[in-house]
Scaffold this motif. Structure first.
Motif, PDB file in Angstrom:
ATOM      1  N   GLN A  19       0.773  -1.316  -0.336  1.00  0.00           N
ATOM      2  CA  GLN A  19      -0.356   0.117   0.169  1.00  0.00           C
ATOM      3  C   GLN A  19       1.204   1.095   0.125  1.00  0.00           C
ATOM      4  O   GLN A  19       0.595   2.280  -1.020  1.00  0.00           O
ATOM      5  CB  GLN A  19      -1.163  -0.219   1.328  1.00  0.00           C
ATOM      6  N   ALA A  20       1.622   1.393   0.887  1.00  0.00           N
ATOM      7  CA  ALA A  20       2.864   2.379   1.205  1.00  0.00           C
ATOM      8  C   ALA A  20       4.205   2.667  -0.936  1.00  0.00           C
ATOM      9  O   ALA A  20       4.132   3.530  -0.448  1.00  0.00           O
ATOM     10  CB  ALA A  20       3.931   2.107   1.669  1.00  0.00           C
ATOM     11  N   GLU A  26       4.505   4.337  -6.644  1.00  0.00           N
ATOM     12  CA  GLU A  26       4.032   4.136  -8.071  1.00  0.00           C
ATOM     13  C   GLU A  26       3.175   4.624  -8.160  1.00  0.00           C
ATOM     14  O   GLU A  26       3.166   5.148  -9.887  1.00  0.00           O
ATOM     15  CB  GLU A  26       3.688   2.581  -7.843  1.00  0.00           C
ATOM     16  N   ARG A  27       2.782   5.713  -7.940  1.00  0.00           N
ATOM     17  CA  ARG A  27       1.793   6.831  -8.415  1.00  0.00           C
ATOM     18  C   ARG A  27       3.292   8.362  -8.696  1.00  0.00           C
ATOM     19  O   ARG A  27       3.574   8.312  -8.678  1.00  0.00           O
ATOM     20  CB  ARG A  27       1.208   7.066  -6.892  1.00  0.00           C
ATOM     21  N   LYS A  48       7.944   8.783   5.326  1.00  0.00           N
ATOM     22  CA  LYS A  48       9.407   8.112   6.014  1.00  0.00           C
ATOM     23  C   LYS A  48       9.412   7.528   6.517  1.00  0.00           C
ATOM     24  O   LYS A  48      10.043   6.594   7.645  1.00  0.00           O
ATOM     25  CB  LYS A  48      10.505   8.873   5.690  1.00  0.00           C
ATOM     26  N   GLU A  49       9.080   8.578   7.908  1.00  0.00           N
ATOM     27  CA  GLU A  49       9.436   8.618   9.359  1.00  0.00           C
ATOM     28  C   GLU A  49       7.993   7.805   9.725  1.00  0.00           C
ATOM     29  O   GLU A  49       8.312   6.467  10.804  1.00  0.00           O
ATOM     30  CB  GLU A  49       8.216  10.148   9.406  1.00  0.00           C
ATOM     31  N   GLU A  50       6.954   7.387   8.991  1.00  0.00           N
ATOM     32  CA  GLU A  50       5.671   5.934   9.506  1.00  0.00           C
ATOM     33  C   GLU A  50       6.505   4.892   9.609  1.00  0.00           C
ATOM     34  O   GLU A  50       6.287   3.861   9.866  1.00  0.00           O
ATOM     35  CB  GLU A  50       4.933   5.888   8.285  1.00  0.00           C
ATOM     36  N   ALA A  51       8.143   4.780   7.633  1.00  0.00           N
ATOM     37  CA  ALA A  51       7.317   3.020   7.929  1.00  0.00           C
ATOM     38  C   ALA A  51       9.549   3.344   8.735  1.00  0.00           C
ATOM     39  O   ALA A  51       9.019   1.617   9.062  1.00  0.00           O
ATOM     40  CB  ALA A  51       8.568   3.697   6.032  1.00  0.00           C
ATOM     41  N   LEU A  52      10.003   4.109   9.219  1.00  0.00           N
ATOM     42  CA  LEU A  52      10.881   4.006  10.398  1.00  0.00           C
ATOM     43  C   LEU A  52       9.962   3.404  11.870  1.00  0.00           C
ATOM     44  O   LEU A  52      11.201   2.446  12.272  1.00  0.00           O
ATOM     45  CB  LEU A  52      11.365   4.736  10.408  1.00  0.00           C
TER      46      LEU A  52
END
Length: 255
Positions: A19-20, A26-27, A48-52
């Motif tokens: 989803q990320a 990809e958009r 980026k912060e959410e992924a970390l």
């Protein structure tokens, strides 16, 4: 069953990564206004912060899988290990790509801000030229005063090309990437048009002032010759008066 629970955790994490990727990587993004660009930078930073922050979740899943593998029969190892490795690889790639895209957009935003600052500096200089041209429109006085006006205009015109080159390069970098291209082209067209117009007007004014200096010098020379001639006549008249020469005896050329 522990295997089902672990596979569920792995699957949920995979879904979040997919989803990320679709949402942020990809958009196709189009940045036609500074607001859109700034918003994209902020969005990527949050992503980026959410992924970390998900690193804790990935670590927990990794520990859970490893603990299960350590106690479970070998038959259950291979599939779970493979799924875990795929997850870790996908997660690390996502973090790397998000960070890379965020840094790129940060640089693009900095590039745009830098372009604006150079345009602002050059437009301030063009404002000074405009004021100087108005001030030298009808210069009063002799050759010296006009010469001072010409010197001050020429000093102002000795402006380095560095800023203009920077504007050209920064604009090229952004428009090559299709970023803010319409807005940048509009700003550049306006700036270049004004620059050319004021340059041409300044050249015309320099020539005009040079001609005015020449005319003033010729006038000064004529006045000096007249003054010298009058001084000679005055000296002669004074001498004649001192010698009490009758006016009738004064040579015609002295009158």
């Amino acid at each position: 069953d522990k295997t089902v629970s672990l596979r569920k955790d792995l699957s949920e994490m995979h879904e979040w990564i997919t989803q990320a990727e679709e949402e942020y990587l990809e958009r196709d993004f189009e940045y036609k206004t500074p607001d859109e660009l700034q918003k994209a930078v902020e969005e990527l930073k949050r992503a980026k912060e959410e992924a970390l922050q998900k690193e804790v979740k990935v670590k927990l899943i990794t520990d859970s899988v490893n603990n299960f593998i350590a106690k479970a029969p070998p038959a259950a190892h291979e599939a779970l290990k493979k799924e875990l490795n795929v997850l870790i690889t996908s997660y690390q790639r996502l973090c790397s790509r998000l960070n890379g895209k965020w840094k790129t957009l940060e640089e693009v935003w900095a590039c745009w801000r830098e372009l604006l600052s150079y345009l602002d500096a050059e437009n301030k200089w063009l404002n000074e030229i405009e004021l100087k041209l108005k001030a030298t429109e009808n210069v009063q006085g002799g050759a010296e005063e006009i010469s001072e006006s010409l010197d001050s205009l020429e000093r102002l015109m000795r402006h380095p090309e560095d800023n203009r080159n920077q504007i050209r390069e920064l604009a090229q970098t952004l428009t090559d990437g299709g970023i803010l291209d319409e807005l940048i082209n509009e700003k550049l067209e306006k700036f270049n048009s004004r620059w050319e117009e004021l340059q041409q007007e300044a050249v015309r004014r320099q020539k005009s002032l040079e001609q005015s200096i020449q005319s003033a010098q010729e006038t000064d020379k004529t006045l000096r010759l007249i003054q010298e001639s009058l001084a000679v006549i005055d000296k002669q008249l004074t001498a004649y008066t001192a010698d009490r020469v009758d006016a009738a005896q004064v040579p015609q050329e002295a009158l």
